[in-house]
Design a protein around this motif. Sequence first.
Motif, mmCIF file in Angstrom:
data_model
loop_
_atom_site.group_PDB
_atom_site.id
_atom_site.type_symbol
_atom_site.label_atom_id
_atom_site.label_comp_id
_atom_site.label_asym_id
_atom_site.label_seq_id
_atom_site.Cartn_x
_atom_site.Cartn_y
_atom_site.Cartn_z
ATOM 1 N N ASN A 574 1.473 -14.045 -1.058
ATOM 2 C CA ASN A 574 2.198 -13.744 0.159
ATOM 3 C C ASN A 574 3.726 -13.924 -0.205
ATOM 4 O OD1 ASN A 574 2.785 -12.655 2.707
ATOM 5 N ND2 ASN A 574 2.653 -14.750 3.717
ATOM 6 N N ILE A 575 4.053 -13.394 -1.246
ATOM 7 C CA ILE A 575 5.606 -13.555 -1.677
ATOM 8 C C ILE A 575 6.201 -12.383 -1.723
ATOM 9 C CG2 ILE A 575 7.014 -14.557 -3.537
ATOM 10 C CD1 ILE A 575 4.981 -16.539 -4.403
ATOM 11 N N ALA A 576 7.287 -11.935 -1.298
ATOM 12 C CA ALA A 576 8.006 -10.914 -1.359
ATOM 13 C C ALA A 576 9.047 -10.683 -2.666
ATOM 14 C CB ALA A 576 8.806 -10.440 -0.334
ATOM 15 N N ILE A 577 9.066 -9.735 -3.610
ATOM 16 C CA ILE A 577 10.069 -9.506 -4.665
ATOM 17 C C ILE A 577 10.782 -8.430 -4.269
ATOM 18 C CG2 ILE A 577 10.175 -9.202 -6.962
ATOM 19 C CD1 ILE A 577 7.592 -10.263 -7.541
ATOM 20 N N PHE A 578 12.115 -8.979 -4.098
ATOM 21 C CA PHE A 578 13.326 -7.785 -3.809
ATOM 22 C C PHE A 578 14.135 -7.585 -5.381
ATOM 23 C CE2 PHE A 578 12.550 -10.132 -0.047
ATOM 24 C CZ PHE A 578 12.254 -8.836 0.744
ATOM 25 N N CYS A 579 14.136 -6.577 -5.652
ATOM 26 C CA CYS A 579 14.590 -6.170 -7.035
ATOM 27 C C CYS A 579 15.836 -5.148 -6.622
ATOM 28 C CB CYS A 579 13.729 -5.264 -8.037
ATOM 29 S SG CYS A 579 14.469 -5.050 -9.618
ATOM 30 N N ASN A 580 17.046 -5.628 -7.019
ATOM 31 C CA ASN A 580 18.273 -4.934 -6.594
ATOM 32 C C ASN A 580 19.335 -4.725 -7.909
ATOM 33 O OD1 ASN A 580 17.801 -5.460 -3.704
ATOM 34 N ND2 ASN A 580 18.651 -7.520 -4.237
ATOM 35 N N ILE A 581 18.734 -3.782 -8.667
ATOM 36 C CA ILE A 581 19.421 -3.204 -9.999
ATOM 37 C C ILE A 581 19.726 -1.891 -9.918
ATOM 38 C CG2 ILE A 581 18.971 -3.335 -12.728
ATOM 39 C CD1 ILE A 581 17.077 -5.419 -12.385
ATOM 40 N N SER A 582 21.054 -1.540 -10.232
ATOM 41 C CA SER A 582 21.498 -0.346 -10.375
ATOM 42 C C SER A 582 21.046 0.504 -11.511
ATOM 43 C CB SER A 582 22.879 -0.480 -10.147
ATOM 44 O OG SER A 582 23.357 1.093 -10.528
ATOM 45 N N GLU A 583 20.799 1.780 -11.431
ATOM 46 C CA GLU A 583 20.477 2.562 -12.646
ATOM 47 C C GLU A 583 21.859 2.708 -13.541
ATOM 48 O OE1 GLU A 583 17.892 3.901 -13.792
ATOM 49 O OE2 GLU A 583 16.332 3.626 -12.202
ATOM 50 N N ALA A 584 23.048 2.548 -12.692
ATOM 51 C CA ALA A 584 24.109 2.848 -13.628
ATOM 52 C C ALA A 584 24.660 1.739 -14.666
ATOM 53 C CB ALA A 584 25.134 3.138 -12.577
ATOM 54 N N LEU A 585 23.917 0.586 -14.762
ATOM 55 C CA LEU A 585 24.112 -0.464 -15.616
ATOM 56 C C LEU A 585 24.078 0.283 -17.043
ATOM 57 C CD1 LEU A 585 22.160 -3.301 -14.381
ATOM 58 C CD2 LEU A 585 24.574 -2.968 -14.177
ATOM 59 N N PRO A 586 25.126 -0.239 -17.867
ATOM 60 C CA PRO A 586 25.018 0.271 -19.219
ATOM 61 C C PRO A 586 23.963 -0.119 -20.200
ATOM 62 C CG PRO A 586 26.613 -1.369 -19.047
ATOM 63 C CD PRO A 586 26.222 -1.169 -17.599
ATOM 64 N N LEU A 587 23.850 0.677 -20.985
ATOM 65 C CA LEU A 587 22.296 0.270 -22.035
ATOM 66 C C LEU A 587 22.736 -0.849 -22.894
ATOM 67 C CD1 LEU A 587 21.530 3.850 -23.217
ATOM 68 C CD2 LEU A 587 20.459 2.589 -21.391
ATOM 69 N N ILE A 588 21.860 -1.488 -23.017
ATOM 70 C CA ILE A 588 22.117 -2.820 -24.127
ATOM 71 C C ILE A 588 21.161 -2.429 -25.289
ATOM 72 C CG2 ILE A 588 22.564 -4.377 -22.115
ATOM 73 C CD1 ILE A 588 20.003 -5.408 -22.852
ATOM 74 N N TYR A 589 21.613 -3.162 -26.438
ATOM 75 C CA TYR A 589 20.607 -3.161 -27.640
ATOM 76 C C TYR A 589 19.901 -4.478 -27.841
ATOM 77 C CZ TYR A 589 22.608 1.231 -29.078
ATOM 78 O OH TYR A 589 23.044 2.673 -29.053
ATOM 79 N N ALA A 590 18.582 -4.520 -27.765
ATOM 80 C CA ALA A 590 18.049 -5.625 -27.737
ATOM 81 C C ALA A 590 16.416 -5.384 -28.161
ATOM 82 C CB ALA A 590 17.951 -6.342 -26.402
ATOM 83 N N ASP A 591 15.550 -6.565 -28.395
ATOM 84 C CA ASP A 591 14.265 -6.470 -28.681
ATOM 85 C C ASP A 591 13.616 -6.312 -27.207
ATOM 86 O OD1 ASP A 591 11.640 -6.821 -29.139
ATOM 87 O OD2 ASP A 591 12.144 -8.261 -30.809
ATOM 88 N N LYS A 592 12.859 -5.105 -27.053
ATOM 89 C CA LYS A 592 12.390 -4.773 -25.969
ATOM 90 C C LYS A 592 11.266 -5.884 -25.301
ATOM 91 C CE LYS A 592 10.643 -1.155 -22.886
ATOM 92 N NZ LYS A 592 10.513 0.445 -23.008
ATOM 93 N N ALA A 593 10.355 -6.059 -26.381
ATOM 94 C CA ALA A 593 9.298 -7.056 -26.245
ATOM 95 C C ALA A 593 9.677 -8.189 -25.874
ATOM 96 C CB ALA A 593 8.299 -6.801 -27.472
ATOM 97 N N ALA A 594 10.636 -8.567 -26.646
ATOM 98 C CA ALA A 594 11.025 -10.230 -26.314
ATOM 99 C C ALA A 594 11.804 -10.245 -25.049
ATOM 100 C CB ALA A 594 12.027 -10.388 -27.558
ATOM 101 N N LEU A 595 12.476 -9.088 -24.447
ATOM 102 C CA LEU A 595 13.338 -9.160 -23.374
ATOM 103 C C LEU A 595 11.977 -9.295 -22.074
ATOM 104 C CD1 LEU A 595 16.111 -9.518 -22.281
ATOM 105 C CD2 LEU A 595 16.014 -7.022 -21.941
ATOM 106 N N LYS A 596 11.240 -8.617 -22.462
ATOM 107 C CA LYS A 596 10.180 -8.380 -21.223
ATOM 108 C C LYS A 596 9.335 -9.514 -21.349
ATOM 109 C CE LYS A 596 6.387 -5.545 -20.152
ATOM 110 N NZ LYS A 596 5.294 -4.155 -20.384
ATOM 111 N N GLU A 597 9.237 -10.246 -22.468
ATOM 112 C CA GLU A 597 8.535 -11.825 -22.413
ATOM 113 C C GLU A 597 9.236 -12.737 -21.625
ATOM 114 O OE1 GLU A 597 6.551 -14.787 -25.426
ATOM 115 O OE2 GLU A 597 7.077 -12.891 -26.032
#
Length: 700
Positions: A574-597
Amino acid sequence: MPLYEIISVIGFIVGTILHIVLSVLIGQRKHKKRSEFIFQFLVISVAMWHLGNTVYLFSSILFGKNLFPVNFIADAISYAGIGFMPSLLLHTAISFLYENSLTIRRPLQKLVLLAIYSPVLPFSFVIKKFIHLEESYLVAHSQLVKPFIVWLIVALLISAYISKWLAKNAEEKEEQKFLMAIFWVLITIAVFIGFTVILEGRKMAYIGDYLVLVSMLSSIFPSIVFSYYVYRYNYMEFVFRRSIFYSFLTLVIICLYYFGIKQFSKFMETKYAIHSKTMEAVFVINLVFWFPTIKEKSQRLFRKVIFFRSSDTEYLLNELNHVISTDPLVNITALLENVIFSIKKATSVKTINLVLIKKDRIQIIGDKKNDVISLSNLHNIIQFYSSGELVELNRYEVKDAAVISEMRLLEAIFIFPVFVNRRLKGILCMGRAKRGMPIASDNLDQLMIIANEIGSALEKSKIIEEKLLLERKMLENEKLSSLGRLSTSVAHEVKNPLSSIKAIVQAMCEDLEKEHPLQKDLDIIVGEIDRLNKVVNQLLLYAKPGGNIQEQIKIKEVIDSTLVVLNHEARQNNIAIFCNISEALPLIYADKAALKEVFFNLIHNAIQATPPSGKISIDADLIPTKHFIQIKVTDTGHGIPQDSLQKIFDPFFTTKQTGTGLGLSVVKKKLEDMHATIHVESNGNGTTFVIDVPFEQMQP
């Protein structure tokens, strides 16, 4: 030569030299106030009085008789001086009173001045006879002489009580002491002159002539008090050098020798037939023999009595210079705060600030540390020192209006540059002294040396900080290396046996019926084996070198894909998650799997820390000035204890009963591999993890 004449000559010579020196130094002072101009004329009038009498006495001694032209000039000088002295004294006192919040309309001020100077004209033609106290003239012109004496005493008394009033309203103790000393000196002079002249004290046997002499020399005593307070307490803005004082003292000693020892030798020759030249030779030999001891003790006495303040300042600044150069620089901020406090104590300035110049901001240590002052506010001062100028800025000598404006913003009279490797790293700003005294030239040199020592301390502190950081990294690498070897051993010694045990237990579960009593126990064993496998996998993951697979990704896509996995667990609690992230943020270069973890660990921890009906917020903002994207993961849990905030990223530290203490360590390590940073903010209402991910530095 009689003792009366010896005292007269020495007294008037001392008075002449003292007041000439005072008048010259007052004239050299810049930015004088109106009251100080009048005070200068008062000092000049007293100097004229003593100079006229000195010339008169010396002409009598040198020529053995009175020469009319010399005496006429000497009398004119001395009469003019004493004639204006009462009016100038009263005018000076009233001018200081005006400058201390006493407001009087201009027409009334003119009337007051007229009243002050009106007695000069009617009394001018009786001054000569009054000075010499000729009895016949006093009888014939008593109606003029007595009013002049009364006027002189009234001027002294009014000036004395003005000094007392100013003392009550003075802020500094030294100024209060000085004004009260002037009060008592003026009162004493008024009483003494009244007793000597009005009450006929001059007619007393044996001491009458000396009472007259002391009355004539009495104007020297306020000046001696003033000089004493200037030297000892730096009163007002007069720059006296010790060489002047010692030269003056040497002249007094010469006079004492000539009119004292020489006359005493002649007296002994006349009275007791002792050869005067032999006695003088004995005195000179003794003087030469004892001169080093007398000089040392005299200088020590003068430093304690006369030069107490300046000697104390020199000692404190020298001691401070030694402290800066020998400090271990463990805490550079604490050292600089102590330096600023010590300089302020040594120099008695009202305000002092050390402005440290960073890349895009400034840090102020001192009285203005809470003021809003930016780097742009000091552009002209920084520009002045950008060429490597190693000089102090004096606000009274600077001609650039923009620099003066910036110095006023800092309330600085003097500014000293702080250089590190020929680059300006700060400025030391000294304000006005509490007693209005400018910093002595010797102290200016000491402060420049201290500014250089501050620059050296900043450089050494940076080197020490880099050394400590390198040692931490070496320790961390050593820890990781040990952990890698340990994890390899664990993988070999623990993981393989665990896999065998799990396979056997699963086989047993398949052989037994579903309702068999051992089935539940075997399920517990499988669960514990899985938990041990998870610990081993996290250990291997922490010790594993960071990946170099980088790609162009969007923060929002990574977080959305992570939430797909965790939304189910959040709904169950019973926990609500609110995600407020804009699509307009610039791209970054990173390890996708590591960032997801990374986000998985943080959001999963937030779910575990948040009570039912709570909420989790995920926000991301662009910080263009610092070239990074800032992501915040905030929960509404009970927060993290303050004593644990600095430890939560350490390996094996955990506040959970079933935690391994490696989750956040893995998060921090993976972010560091991406040149990103993470820190935590927590209170009783929840916890926020803040991640700063660069979006330009990671270009491939």
